[in-house]
Design a protein around this motif. Structure first.
Motif, PDB file in Angstrom:
ATOM      1  N   ILE A 173      -3.791  45.965   6.132  1.00 44.29           N
ATOM      2  CA  ILE A 173      -4.610  44.832   6.563  1.00 44.29           C
ATOM      3  C   ILE A 173      -4.967  45.075   8.024  1.00 44.29           C
ATOM      4  CG2 ILE A 173      -4.692  42.335   6.920  1.00 44.29           C
ATOM      5  CD1 ILE A 173      -2.595  42.081   4.692  1.00 44.29           C
ATOM      6  N   PHE A 174      -6.227  45.366   8.280  1.00 39.89           N
ATOM      7  CA  PHE A 174      -6.657  45.775   9.620  1.00 39.89           C
ATOM      8  C   PHE A 174      -7.597  44.770  10.290  1.00 39.89           C
ATOM      9  CE2 PHE A 174      -6.123  49.734   7.108  1.00 39.89           C
ATOM     10  CZ  PHE A 174      -5.025  50.246   7.763  1.00 39.89           C
ATOM     11  N   LYS A 175      -8.232  43.923   9.504  1.00 35.52           N
ATOM     12  CA  LYS A 175      -9.292  43.073  10.039  1.00 35.52           C
ATOM     13  C   LYS A 175      -8.779  42.109  11.100  1.00 35.52           C
ATOM     14  CE  LYS A 175     -13.056  40.036   8.532  1.00 35.52           C
ATOM     15  NZ  LYS A 175     -13.704  39.394   7.356  1.00 35.52           N
ATOM     16  N   ALA A 176      -7.734  41.354  10.770  1.00 34.53           N
ATOM     17  CA  ALA A 176      -7.235  40.346  11.708  1.00 34.53           C
ATOM     18  C   ALA A 176      -6.731  40.957  13.012  1.00 34.53           C
ATOM     19  CB  ALA A 176      -6.139  39.511  11.043  1.00 34.53           C
ATOM     20  N   PRO A 177      -5.909  42.029  12.982  1.00 36.41           N
ATOM     21  CA  PRO A 177      -5.483  42.623  14.253  1.00 36.41           C
ATOM     22  C   PRO A 177      -6.644  43.160  15.081  1.00 36.41           C
ATOM     23  CG  PRO A 177      -4.043  43.347  12.470  1.00 36.41           C
ATOM     24  CD  PRO A 177      -5.190  42.625  11.827  1.00 36.41           C
ATOM     25  N   ALA A 178      -7.693  43.643  14.411  1.00 34.72           N
ATOM     26  CA  ALA A 178      -8.840  44.170  15.162  1.00 34.72           C
ATOM     27  C   ALA A 178      -9.604  43.063  15.871  1.00 34.72           C
ATOM     28  CB  ALA A 178      -9.768  44.933  14.218  1.00 34.72           C
ATOM     29  N   TRP A 179      -9.664  41.884  15.261  1.00 35.08           N
ATOM     30  CA  TRP A 179     -10.403  40.768  15.861  1.00 35.08           C
ATOM     31  C   TRP A 179      -9.571  39.957  16.851  1.00 35.08           C
ATOM     32  CZ3 TRP A 179     -15.453  39.834  15.844  1.00 35.08           C
ATOM     33  CH2 TRP A 179     -16.243  40.413  14.855  1.00 35.08           C
ATOM     34  N   ALA A 180      -8.244  40.060  16.788  1.00 34.84           N
ATOM     35  CA  ALA A 180      -7.383  39.210  17.620  1.00 34.84           C
ATOM     36  C   ALA A 180      -7.678  39.312  19.116  1.00 34.84           C
ATOM     37  CB  ALA A 180      -5.912  39.544  17.332  1.00 34.84           C
ATOM     38  N   PRO A 181      -7.910  40.518  19.677  1.00 35.40           N
ATOM     39  CA  PRO A 181      -8.185  40.577  21.122  1.00 35.40           C
ATOM     40  C   PRO A 181      -9.440  39.823  21.540  1.00 35.40           C
ATOM     41  CG  PRO A 181      -7.571  42.748  20.289  1.00 35.40           C
ATOM     42  CD  PRO A 181      -7.780  41.876  19.099  1.00 35.40           C
ATOM     43  N   VAL A 182     -10.359  39.583  20.599  1.00 35.36           N
ATOM     44  CA  VAL A 182     -11.576  38.843  20.942  1.00 35.36           C
ATOM     45  C   VAL A 182     -11.213  37.427  21.392  1.00 35.36           C
ATOM     46  CG1 VAL A 182     -13.784  37.981  20.092  1.00 35.36           C
ATOM     47  CG2 VAL A 182     -12.968  40.240  19.381  1.00 35.36           C
ATOM     48  N   ALA A 183     -10.185  36.836  20.749  1.00 33.89           N
ATOM     49  CA  ALA A 183      -9.742  35.493  21.150  1.00 33.89           C
ATOM     50  C   ALA A 183      -9.279  35.500  22.601  1.00 33.89           C
ATOM     51  CB  ALA A 183      -8.617  35.026  20.226  1.00 33.89           C
ATOM     52  N   ASN A 184      -8.558  36.536  22.973  1.00 33.07           N
ATOM     53  CA  ASN A 184      -8.119  36.680  24.364  1.00 33.07           C
ATOM     54  C   ASN A 184      -9.319  36.758  25.299  1.00 33.07           C
ATOM     55  OD1 ASN A 184      -6.940  37.400  26.805  1.00 33.07           O
ATOM     56  ND2 ASN A 184      -5.996  39.266  26.046  1.00 33.07           N
ATOM     57  N   ASN A 185     -10.308  37.570  24.933  1.00 30.76           N
ATOM     58  CA  ASN A 185     -11.473  37.756  25.806  1.00 30.76           C
ATOM     59  C   ASN A 185     -12.299  36.480  25.943  1.00 30.76           C
ATOM     60  OD1 ASN A 185     -10.693  40.435  26.039  1.00 30.76           O
ATOM     61  ND2 ASN A 185     -12.001  41.113  24.352  1.00 30.76           N
ATOM     62  N   VAL A 186     -12.422  35.731  24.853  1.00 33.17           N
ATOM     63  CA  VAL A 186     -13.160  34.466  24.911  1.00 33.17           C
ATOM     64  C   VAL A 186     -12.493  33.510  25.889  1.00 33.17           C
ATOM     65  CG1 VAL A 186     -13.792  32.408  23.595  1.00 33.17           C
ATOM     66  CG2 VAL A 186     -14.180  34.679  22.621  1.00 33.17           C
ATOM     67  N   ILE A 187     -11.178  33.423  25.828  1.00 35.11           N
ATOM     68  CA  ILE A 187     -10.459  32.532  26.743  1.00 35.11           C
ATOM     69  C   ILE A 187     -10.591  33.020  28.187  1.00 35.11           C
ATOM     70  CG2 ILE A 187      -8.132  31.818  27.431  1.00 35.11           C
ATOM     71  CD1 ILE A 187      -7.499  31.362  24.536  1.00 35.11           C
ATOM     72  N   MET A 188     -10.634  34.334  28.374  1.00 39.59           N
ATOM     73  CA  MET A 188     -10.801  34.856  29.734  1.00 39.59           C
ATOM     74  C   MET A 188     -12.178  34.504  30.298  1.00 39.59           C
ATOM     75  SD  MET A 188      -8.104  35.997  30.977  1.00 39.59           S
ATOM     76  CE  MET A 188      -8.927  36.489  32.488  1.00 39.59           C
TER      77      MET A 188
END
Length: 418
Positions: A173-188
């Protein structure tokens, strides 16, 4: 039914699970990784616009390096390279497909992360003295320490994110880990927007611990990493894995501890380079550390999209082949991955080598007074871009050893490279 027959049936069940091809698996992560890297580079570029290539940005970057270095030193390399093969072997061997063993590892890992995080926060002033050269007067150690108190909790969230990602990747399962850093960047991005709005001097000069801009930037950075971990929970639950504390001992944890010890040694040797670079950069002209880090971040955009996606997709497949004793299969994945890496990264390396100074000026010379620093940043890209391919291939080759639960050889090779 005898134990050998049971193992055969479990192996067949695992092979019957959905296992996407290497090209498909890495391709499915490419878009998410591209967005993650571009948005990550975007907020760092915005940070440079707000603070400039100055000692203040150096202070933030130096402090933000602390959780990254400590996380990599204690758990990062272990979770990304050692844990996936261990989990896949447990799924291959255990009646419950490794659920109990995985829960024990998560329990042990979370406790270790919490202890390391608390110690790191308490030692923030010591970390500043070790990593920041204040003898030349070009750095701002008091700001580095203050930021350290706010961003060092990221160690816990980075570690939990890596734990969850390893569990998901072990199940292909690769999709969720690949998208997770985007949440960090949005908050930044939101953090930087708030930084512009709240009152105070953007340069944090004079500096106060209660300065609104300082608090927004420090706390926002930690909240971004926390979000990166939390967004993985729904995917983890959908995968069928139950989050629960499981205490007790499994004899294989001792083996995992041995692997972790050698992996710790590998990262310890690597972090000496980080320490030396940080000391030299913070002791040079103001903005030296930012020039180095931003040029590295720029190089990480193509490598993250292409190299990391491939590396993430190939690790579970190598580990599965190794667990089944299929040495030719492991070597075939290594060969396939090396060819794909070369095809993808050689043209990009050539372009970045030629266009490095132009890219630096175009992206970072927002103000005319910063054009010299932006040009130097571009020269850093030119000097480093040709190393992208050997860097990626080396990391791919090391994954072969980790797939066979051999973390000693990579550590010895890394030490010999000195």
């Amino acid at each position: 039914m005898s134990e050998p027959a049971t193992i055969v049936i479990r192996a067949a069940d695992l092979q019957a699970e959905e296992t996407p091809s290497l090209a498909k698996a890495s391709g499915s992560m490419a878009i998410a990784t591209l967005i993650s890297r571009v948005t990550g580079f975007g907020w760092r570029l915005a940070l440079t616009v707000l603070l400039g290539i100055t000692a203040t940005q150096d202070a933030y970057n130096a402090a933000n390096n602390f959780p990254n270095m400590i996380y990599e030193l204690f758990v990062g390399n272990v979770l990304t390279s050692v844990m996936i093969p261990v989990l896949i072997k447990a799924r291959h061997d255990d009646e419950d497909k490794g659920v109990a063993y995985t829960q024990r590892l998560v329990t042990m890992g979370t406790v270790m992360l919490l202890v390391v995080t608390l110690l790191a926060v308490a030692c923030a002033p010591l970390l500043t003295r070790v990593f920041v050269d204040s003898s030349t007067g070009q750095s701002r150690p008091e700001v580095v320490t203050a930021f350290g108190y706010l961003v060092l909790p990221e160690i816990l969230f980075y570690g939990i994110s890596a734990l969850f990602s390893a569990i998901l990747n072990a199940q292909n399962i690769f999709k969720a880990p690949a998208w997770a850093p985007v949440a960090n960047n949005v908050i930044m991005f939101g953090t930087l927007a708030a930084y512009m709005i709240v009152p105070g001097d953007r340069d944090l000069n004079p500096f106060h611990f209660t300065d609104a801009k300082f608090l927004v930037l420090g706390i926002g950075s930690s909240l971004g990493v926390a979000a990166q971990a939390l967004v993985l929970v729904p995917a983890l639950l959908r995968s069928g894995f139950k989050l629960r504390w499981r205490w007790g001992w499994d004899k294989r944890i001792s083996q995992f501890g041995g692997l972790m010890g050698w992996a710790f040694g590998y990262v310890l040797v690597s972090q000496v380079t980080v320490w030396a670079t940080t000391r030299v950069a913070t002791g040079a002209a103001g903005g030296g550390l930012s020039i180095y880090l931003q040029s590295w971040n720029l190089l990480q955009v193509p490598y993250g999209v292409l190299g990391v996606s491939l590396l993430t997709a190939i690790m579970p497949k190598m580990s599965q082949a190794a667990a089944e004793g299929d040495v030719p299969g492991v070597l075939d994945y290594l060969s396939q991955g090396s060819r794909l890496t070369a095809v993808m990264l050689v043209p990009i390396s050539a372009l970045m080598t030629v266009l490095g100074p132009a890219m630096g000026v175009a992206l970072f010379s927002i103000k005319s007074s910063e054009s010299a620093g932006a040009f130097e940043l571009g020269l850093g890209v030119t000097a480093s871009a040709f190393l992208l391919l050997p860097y990626a291939v080396t990391l791919l080759q090391l994954r072969v050893f980790y797939a066979f639960n051999d973390s000693r050889t990579p550590t010895v090779l890394r030490a010999c490279s000195w």
